[in-house]
Design a protein around this motif. Structure first.
Motif, mmCIF file in Angstrom:
data_model
loop_
_atom_site.group_PDB
_atom_site.id
_atom_site.type_symbol
_atom_site.label_atom_id
_atom_site.label_comp_id
_atom_site.label_asym_id
_atom_site.label_seq_id
_atom_site.Cartn_x
_atom_site.Cartn_y
_atom_site.Cartn_z
ATOM 1 N N LEU A 64 0.827 -1.207 0.000
ATOM 2 C CA LEU A 64 0.000 0.000 0.000
ATOM 3 C C LEU A 64 0.862 1.260 0.000
ATOM 4 N N ALA A 65 1.951 1.237 0.780
ATOM 5 C CA ALA A 65 2.845 2.397 0.823
ATOM 6 C C ALA A 65 3.495 2.643 -0.533
ATOM 7 N N CYS A 102 0.871 4.115 -2.899
ATOM 8 C CA CYS A 102 0.636 5.528 -2.570
ATOM 9 C C CYS A 102 1.785 6.401 -3.059
ATOM 10 N N ALA A 150 1.510 6.731 -6.827
ATOM 11 C CA ALA A 150 0.413 7.638 -7.169
ATOM 12 C C ALA A 150 0.804 9.092 -6.906
ATOM 13 N N LEU A 151 1.524 9.333 -5.785
ATOM 14 C CA LEU A 151 1.954 10.698 -5.468
ATOM 15 C C LEU A 151 2.945 11.215 -6.508
#
Length: 228
Positions: free
Chosen positions: A81-82, A85, A88-89
């Motif tokens: 998940l990290a 993220c 995506a960032l």
């Protein structure tokens, strides 16, 4: 013959297991017909005894193993998940854009003749700046409007660009020298005609009240015209 309950209860285990002698069995059954307490005692004896599973020597290790497996799954899920993220960032930062100011765009214009046509070229030379044509382009249009855009994080955009491929947006636009180019920036709107930046003025008001607009400098149209 009425026997004492204690004697009958001594015989009850044998009776319950069907191993008492016929004479003892007859005495017990005769007593049970009139004694509620002994009947209850016999009922308790005949109830099945729950069997407790034998303790496994490796049961504590299995519990520890399951706990560690659950923690490992949660750790891997959190790591995935990290990473998602973070990706995506980075993608958002690499593609985030906004209208550019005239200073960021650093415009430059020049004229060029090509295939007998006189062309006016406007270039945005600022880093990560490009020009978006609004409403499509046609050589028959009198006025072409473009918007100066830039990437909010040019460094991240360059890194993302190196991974995904070539730049898709154009940093220049070409119009004919008779067309007026309107350039919308975040802080101002500029007009270009025949390769030169001009100002917008009202050229004249017709007798019927129609306002005719023109593009040029005050020297071209005279100071008596009202600025639009």
């Amino acid at each position: 013959m009425k026997l004492d309950c204690e004697v009958i209860r001594d015989l009850l285990p044998l009776y319950a297991e069907h191993i008492a002698s016929p004479a003892s069995t007859a005495l017990v059954e005769e007593h049970l017909e009139s004694c509620d307490a002994c009947r209850e005692e016999l009922r308790q004896m005949q109830m099945p005894v729950p069997v407790q599973p034998e303790p496994q020597p490796d049961a504590p290790l299995k519990g520890i193993r399951k706990t560690l497996q659950k923690k490992s799954i949660r750790t891997v899920a959190a790591a995935v998940l990290a990473v998602l993220c973070a990706v995506a960032l980075v993608f958002w930062m690499g593609t985030a854009r906004a209208p550019a100011t005239a200073e960021q765009a650093q415009f430059w214009t020049y004229n060029r003749k090509e295939d007998g046509a006189n062309l006016c070229i406007l270039e945005a030379q600022g880093e990560g700046v490009w020009l978006e044509v609004e409403g499509g382009f046609s050589w028959g249009m009198e006025n072409i409007t473009v918007t100066a855009m830039h990437y909010r994080f040019p460094g991240v955009h360059r890194a993302l660009l190196a991974l995904v491929g070539s730049e898709a947006s154009s940093a220049s636009v070409t119009v004919s020298r008779t067309q007026v180019l309107t350039v919308v920036c975040a802080d101002e709107t500029r007009y270009y005609s025949d390769g030169q930046q001009v100002e917008r003025f009202i050229v004249r008001v017709d007798p019927d009240g129609t306002v005719q607009y023109g593009y040029g400098t005050e020297e071209q149209y005279g100071s008596s015209f009202q600025k639009g």
